[in-house]
Design an enzyme around this catalytic site. Structure first.
Site, PDB file in Angstrom:
ATOM      1  N   TYR A  57       9.778  -1.260   1.861  1.00  0.00           N
ATOM      2  CA  TYR A  57      10.045  -2.695   2.030  1.00  0.00           C
ATOM      3  C   TYR A  57      11.059  -3.182   0.998  1.00  0.00           C
ATOM      4  O   TYR A  57      10.865  -3.070  -0.219  1.00  0.00           O
ATOM      5  CB  TYR A  57       8.748  -3.516   1.900  1.00  0.00           C
ATOM      6  CG  TYR A  57       7.720  -3.266   2.996  1.00  0.00           C
ATOM      7  CD1 TYR A  57       7.940  -2.325   4.012  1.00  0.00           C
ATOM      8  CD2 TYR A  57       6.515  -3.961   3.014  1.00  0.00           C
ATOM      9  CE1 TYR A  57       6.997  -2.101   5.011  1.00  0.00           C
ATOM     10  CE2 TYR A  57       5.565  -3.746   4.007  1.00  0.00           C
ATOM     11  CZ  TYR A  57       5.811  -2.816   4.998  1.00  0.00           C
ATOM     12  OH  TYR A  57       4.874  -2.597   5.970  1.00  0.00           O
ATOM     13  N   HIS A 116       2.976   6.283   5.569  1.00  0.00           N
ATOM     14  CA  HIS A 116       3.480   5.164   6.383  1.00  0.00           C
ATOM     15  C   HIS A 116       3.597   5.533   7.873  1.00  0.00           C
ATOM     16  O   HIS A 116       3.226   4.746   8.737  1.00  0.00           O
ATOM     17  CB  HIS A 116       4.842   4.722   5.827  1.00  0.00           C
ATOM     18  CG  HIS A 116       5.194   3.306   6.118  1.00  0.00           C
ATOM     19  ND1 HIS A 116       5.888   2.507   5.247  1.00  0.00           N
ATOM     20  CD2 HIS A 116       4.954   2.523   7.193  1.00  0.00           C
ATOM     21  CE1 HIS A 116       6.061   1.302   5.773  1.00  0.00           C
ATOM     22  NE2 HIS A 116       5.500   1.291   6.968  1.00  0.00           N
TER      23      HIS A 116
HETATM   24  N1  LIG Z   1       2.414   0.176   8.744  1.00  0.00           N
HETATM   25  C1  LIG Z   1       3.464  -0.224   9.421  1.00  0.00           C
HETATM   26  O1  LIG Z   1       4.216   0.563   9.998  1.00  0.00           O
HETATM   27  C2  LIG Z   1       3.742  -1.700   9.515  1.00  0.00           C
HETATM   28  C3  LIG Z   1       4.637  -2.165  10.495  1.00  0.00           C
HETATM   29  C4  LIG Z   1       4.839  -3.544  10.568  1.00  0.00           C
HETATM   30  C5  LIG Z   1       4.189  -4.412   9.693  1.00  0.00           C
HETATM   31  N2  LIG Z   1       3.347  -3.919   8.732  1.00  0.00           N
HETATM   32  C6  LIG Z   1       2.653  -4.821   7.770  1.00  0.00           C
HETATM   33  O2  LIG Z   1       1.985  -5.845   8.499  1.00  0.00           O
HETATM   34  C7  LIG Z   1       2.424  -7.125   8.048  1.00  0.00           C
HETATM   35  C8  LIG Z   1       2.351  -8.140   9.167  1.00  0.00           C
HETATM   36  O3  LIG Z   1       3.112  -7.770  10.282  1.00  0.00           O
HETATM   37  P1  LIG Z   1       4.506  -8.467  10.668  1.00  0.00           P
HETATM   38  O4  LIG Z   1       5.134  -9.024   9.457  1.00  0.00           O
HETATM   39  O5  LIG Z   1       5.252  -7.460  11.460  1.00  0.00           O
HETATM   40  O6  LIG Z   1       4.111  -9.609  11.711  1.00  0.00           O
HETATM   41  P2  LIG Z   1       3.105 -10.843  11.776  1.00  0.00           P
HETATM   42  O7  LIG Z   1       2.275 -10.933  10.569  1.00  0.00           O
HETATM   43  O8  LIG Z   1       2.460 -10.752  13.111  1.00  0.00           O
HETATM   44  O9  LIG Z   1       4.111 -12.075  11.858  1.00  0.00           O
HETATM   45  C9  LIG Z   1       4.879 -12.537  10.782  1.00  0.00           C
HETATM   46  C10 LIG Z   1       5.758 -13.702  11.300  1.00  0.00           C
HETATM   47  O10 LIG Z   1       4.902 -14.725  11.832  1.00  0.00           O
HETATM   48  C11 LIG Z   1       5.147 -15.940  11.183  1.00  0.00           C
HETATM   49  N3  LIG Z   1       3.850 -16.589  10.992  1.00  0.00           N
HETATM   50  C12 LIG Z   1       2.876 -16.236  10.111  1.00  0.00           C
HETATM   51  N4  LIG Z   1       1.823 -17.051  10.201  1.00  0.00           N
HETATM   52  C13 LIG Z   1       2.131 -17.949  11.162  1.00  0.00           C
HETATM   53  C14 LIG Z   1       1.443 -19.049  11.698  1.00  0.00           C
HETATM   54  N5  LIG Z   1       0.222 -19.367  11.266  1.00  0.00           N
HETATM   55  N6  LIG Z   1       2.057 -19.776  12.690  1.00  0.00           N
HETATM   56  C15 LIG Z   1       3.294 -19.452  13.126  1.00  0.00           C
HETATM   57  N7  LIG Z   1       4.014 -18.402  12.653  1.00  0.00           N
HETATM   58  C16 LIG Z   1       3.425 -17.663  11.664  1.00  0.00           C
HETATM   59  C17 LIG Z   1       5.816 -15.620   9.867  1.00  0.00           C
HETATM   60  O11 LIG Z   1       6.639 -16.694   9.488  1.00  0.00           O
HETATM   61  P3  LIG Z   1       6.960 -17.103   7.948  1.00  0.00           P
HETATM   62  O12 LIG Z   1       7.077 -15.826   7.165  1.00  0.00           O
HETATM   63  O13 LIG Z   1       8.238 -17.863   8.061  1.00  0.00           O
HETATM   64  O14 LIG Z   1       5.842 -17.967   7.434  1.00  0.00           O
HETATM   65  C18 LIG Z   1       6.587 -14.367  10.228  1.00  0.00           C
HETATM   66  O15 LIG Z   1       7.818 -14.712  10.828  1.00  0.00           O
HETATM   67  C19 LIG Z   1       3.851  -6.829   7.533  1.00  0.00           C
HETATM   68  O16 LIG Z   1       4.360  -7.865   6.738  1.00  0.00           O
HETATM   69  C20 LIG Z   1       3.615  -5.524   6.810  1.00  0.00           C
HETATM   70  O17 LIG Z   1       2.999  -5.756   5.556  1.00  0.00           O
HETATM   71  C21 LIG Z   1       3.095  -2.574   8.651  1.00  0.00           C
END
Ligand SMILES: NC(=O)c1ccc[n+]([C@@H]2O[C@H](COP(=O)([O-])OP(=O)(O)OC[C@H]3O[C@@H](n4cnc5c(N)ncnc54)[C@H](OP(=O)(O)O)[C@@H]3O)[C@@H](O)[C@H]2O)c1
Length: 270
Positions: A57, A116
């Site tokens: 990241y 990962h």
């Molecule tokens: N292991 C893996 O391969 C892998 C892959 C993907 C992700 N991850 C981990 O999982 C975490 C979460 O997944 P993600 O970041 O892909 O997606 P997510 O958490 O589903 O969505 C994040 C997005 O949603 C928005 N958001 C958050 N809360 C909200 C709400 N209450 N209402 C409206 N919009 C909202 C955020 O906006 P703002 O930021 O502008 O508030 C951001 O744009 C990642 O950050 C990472 O740590 C791991």
């Protein structure tokens, strides 16, 4: 904070805080450091203690920002997860990656260290041996994997000698669950492996008439219903949010539960 059991004797917060794209995507982006540090500190003040990050990241910069944001907080109050990238899964590379993450995070230990993504080029037993050695060295408390299917998970658990694979972090949301429910989820449960749900809010695009109906019934938001569903499934969602209203809204997905009939209805979606 409420906890789920982790492995035989551990515990993990039931809700975490994701950090992908905080401080850059694949490369460091230092142009908004103050903004991101403020968001991270806000999340810690609100009560998130599980921080999900990875060496990948922001090309490592996300871990540096987390360290800055944690200044003044008590390290022992937090549960820090990081991950080793699939091109670092040879024995020595795993040890090097872990040391680099510890240095960037300015901590002596990681609570959870995950592979990962699987890498078929490198025997899983070699990577697991390195992870187990990191536990023995006191640099990592628990080890696990991410993006592993059942067969890969089986192979990983069969390679373990002294410790346990306690978690598998996978893409999982109420609208995107066919790769988890029912097989992976029940395999994980039977084998004492916690499912950590990434992209639990479908990147902020969570929307469905049933979610709207339940939001109104429970006086919650659609996103809170979506996160609570995963918690009812005993998975740990790790939503990422930088905007303060999102940070707070998501945190209020805990402290209550959907009733089993509504969980059942939601399980039939998608
Ligand atoms: N292991 C893996 O391969 C892998 C892959 C993907 C992700 N991850 C981990 O999982 C975490 C979460 O997944 P993600 O970041 O892909 O997606 P997510 O958490 O589903 O969505 C994040 C997005 O949603 C928005 N958001 C958050 N809360 C909200 C709400 N209450 N209402 C409206 N919009 C909202 C955020 O906006 P703002 O930021 O502008 O508030 C951001 O744009 C990642 O950050 C990472 O740590 C791991």
């Amino acid at each position: 904070m409420e906890y789920f059991k982790l492995g035989k004797n551990g515990r993990i917060p039931i809700l975490g805080y994701g950090t992908w794209r905080i401080g850059g995507a694949q490369e460091p982006d230092r142009s908004q450091d103050d903004y991101y540090i403020k968001a991270l500190r806000k999340a810690f003040e609100v009560g998130y203690t599980l921080i999900d990050t990875a060496e990948y990241y922001g090309g490592g910069h996300t871990e540096e920002l987390i360290a800055k944001a944690l200044e003044g907080f008590n390290r022992e109050d937090f549960f820090i997860t990081s991950k080793v990238w699939p091109n670092h899964l040879q024995y020595n590379d795993v040890l090097k990656s872990a040391d680099a993450s510890l240095k960037r995070l300015q901590t002596k230990y990681l609570d959870l260290y995950l592979i990962h993504w699987p890498n078929p080029q490198i025997p899983i037993s070699e990577t697991v041996r390195a992870l187990e050695d990191l536990v023995d060295l006191g640099k990592v408390r628990y080890i696990g994997v991410s993006n592993f299917n059942i067969n890969e998970l089986k192979e990983a658990t069969e390679s373990v000698r002294r410790h346990e694979i306690v978690a598998n972090q996978v893409r999982y949301s109420v609208l995107n669950k066919s790769n988890v429910e029912p097989e992976l989820l029940s395999y994980a449960k039977q084998n004492n492996i916690r499912i950590i749900a990434y992209t639990p809010l479908e990147k902020g695009k969570m929307s469905h008439p049933l979610l709207t109906e339940l939001a109104s019934k429970y006086n919650k938001t659609v996103n809170q219903i979506a996160l609570n569903y995963l918690i009812c499934r005993e998975a740990v969602p790790i939503p990422k949010a930088v905007r303060e209203e999102h940070i707070i809204e998501n945190f209020n997905a805990i402290g209550w539960r959907l009733n089993p009939e509504d969980v059942e209805k939601l399980s039939k979606l998608a």
